[in-house]
Enzyme design. Structure first.
Site, PDB file in Angstrom:
ATOM      1  N   LYS A 289       0.828  -1.215   0.000  1.00 47.36           N
ATOM      2  CA  LYS A 289       0.000   0.000   0.000  1.00 47.36           C
ATOM      3  C   LYS A 289       0.857   1.257   0.000  1.00 47.36           C
ATOM      4  O   LYS A 289       2.033   1.233   0.340  1.00 47.36           O
ATOM      5  CB  LYS A 289      -0.997  -0.053   1.161  1.00 47.36           C
TER       6      LYS A 289
ATOM      7  N   ARG B   2      -3.539 -10.222   4.523  1.00 46.44           N
ATOM      8  CA  ARG B   2      -3.856 -10.304   3.085  1.00 46.44           C
ATOM      9  C   ARG B   2      -2.667  -9.754   2.312  1.00 46.44           C
ATOM     10  O   ARG B   2      -2.329  -8.583   2.465  1.00 46.44           O
ATOM     11  CB  ARG B   2      -5.123  -9.484   2.808  1.00 46.44           C
TER      12      ARG B   2
END
Ligand code: PMM
Length: 287
Positions: free
Chosen positions: A222, A262
């Site tokens: 991210k 994840r």
């Protein structure tokens, strides 16, 4: 990990969820697995590398992304889920749409991962309740096109926890079994990478684990990682250079009691959850 979620593997440590984005435009792997055969092969590779679950998604949620049509989303995910489930792979579906979740469960998905926590499609909690599958309720404040403008917090940890608990009440009222609810702080979703939002949520994961619900953490590749790892001129590190930092977050999250991480690249993360578990076991009540 002590928290077992029905219908999913319970290996006694934090689970590793490998990501297969069947999209042309996802942030870090858009286009790579858009072809269904490639997507299935990638899912099987992730399992061979140590993934416990494979998360199949057909809609990009990168900041600014437009929505995909429902029929296109179905066309992308259902064949991939069917093929992976037929191989015995535990599959989750990453969708905000009740109809897609329903079709995915019929195709063999064992978990519904809804980044909107039931806010994007009010029919979702009822579908999940009827399907009797685990339900990831992620913290979300709006669709990708304008979510960054909603990243305004006084106390990000308390607000994310309180907003998630309100979603828990809402989905319970629709009949979802409390033992099936997994919470997710939604790193990168309406969180400002220039502020401490994502880091504070990682630092205070206990605010979510203490609710008693299993917690899923999605930090992989991210933008807040790229920003932390910026070069001397301030240019953010591209996502392709953020896999080691992802592994570091995995170790911290798993040590703090996360139920699942994840991730896009499995091997380092699969090792990290084992390290974290060894530390937890050695630390006893201290960890
Ligand atoms: N992040 C993305 C997509 N789905 N699901 C959950 N539960 N948690 C997340 O943090 C999350 C998610 C965006 O990541 P990608 O598009 O880069 O895979």
């Amino acid at each position: 990990m002590s928290v077992a979620v029905p219908t999913l593997p319970a290996p006694g440590r934090c689970l590793v969820m490998g990501v297969v984005n069947v999209t042309p435009d996802s942030f870090s792997d858009g286009g790579s697995w858009f072809d269904p055969e490639k997507a299935v092969r990638h899912g099987l590779d992730l399992v061979a590398e140590g993934a416990d679950i494979v998360d199949v998604g057909g809609e990009s949620t990168r900041p600014g992304a437009p929505r995909v049509e429902r029929d296109e989303e179905l066309r992308r995910v259902v064949p991939v889920i069917e093929a992976l489930a037929a191989e015995g792979v535990p599959v989750s579906v990453d969708t905000m749409r009740a109809e897609v979740a329903e079709a995915a469960v019929a195709a063999g998905a064992r978990l519904v991962n809804d980044v909107s926590g039931g806010l994007a499609d009010p029919a979702m909690p009822r579908v999940v309740a009827a399907a009797r599958v685990p339900y990831v309720v992620m913290h979300w404040r709006g669709h990708s096109h304008d979510m960054q403008s909603r990243a305004v917090y006084g106390d990000v940890v308390a607000e994310v926890r309180d907003e998630l608990l309100r979603r828990v009440d809402a989905v319970l009222a629709e009949g979802v079994d409390p033992s099936m609810i997994v919470l997710d702080p939604g790193l990168g979703f309406a969180k400002n990478p220039a502020e401490h939002h994502n880091w504070a949520l990682i630092a205070h994961l206990a605010a979510l684990t203490q609710t008693g619900h299993p917690v899923l953490v999605g930090a992989s590749r991210k933008r807040f990682l790229g920003r932390l790892l910026a070069g001397p001129d301030g240019t953010p590190r591209p996502f392709s250079g953020a896999d080691d930092a992802t592994v570091a977050v995995t170790a911290l999250a798993a040590a703090a009691g996360a139920w699942c991480v994840r991730v896009h690249r499995v091997p380092g993360n699969a090792d990290a959850v084992r390290v974290a578990q060894a530390v937890r076991e050695a630390g006893g009540a201290d960890v």
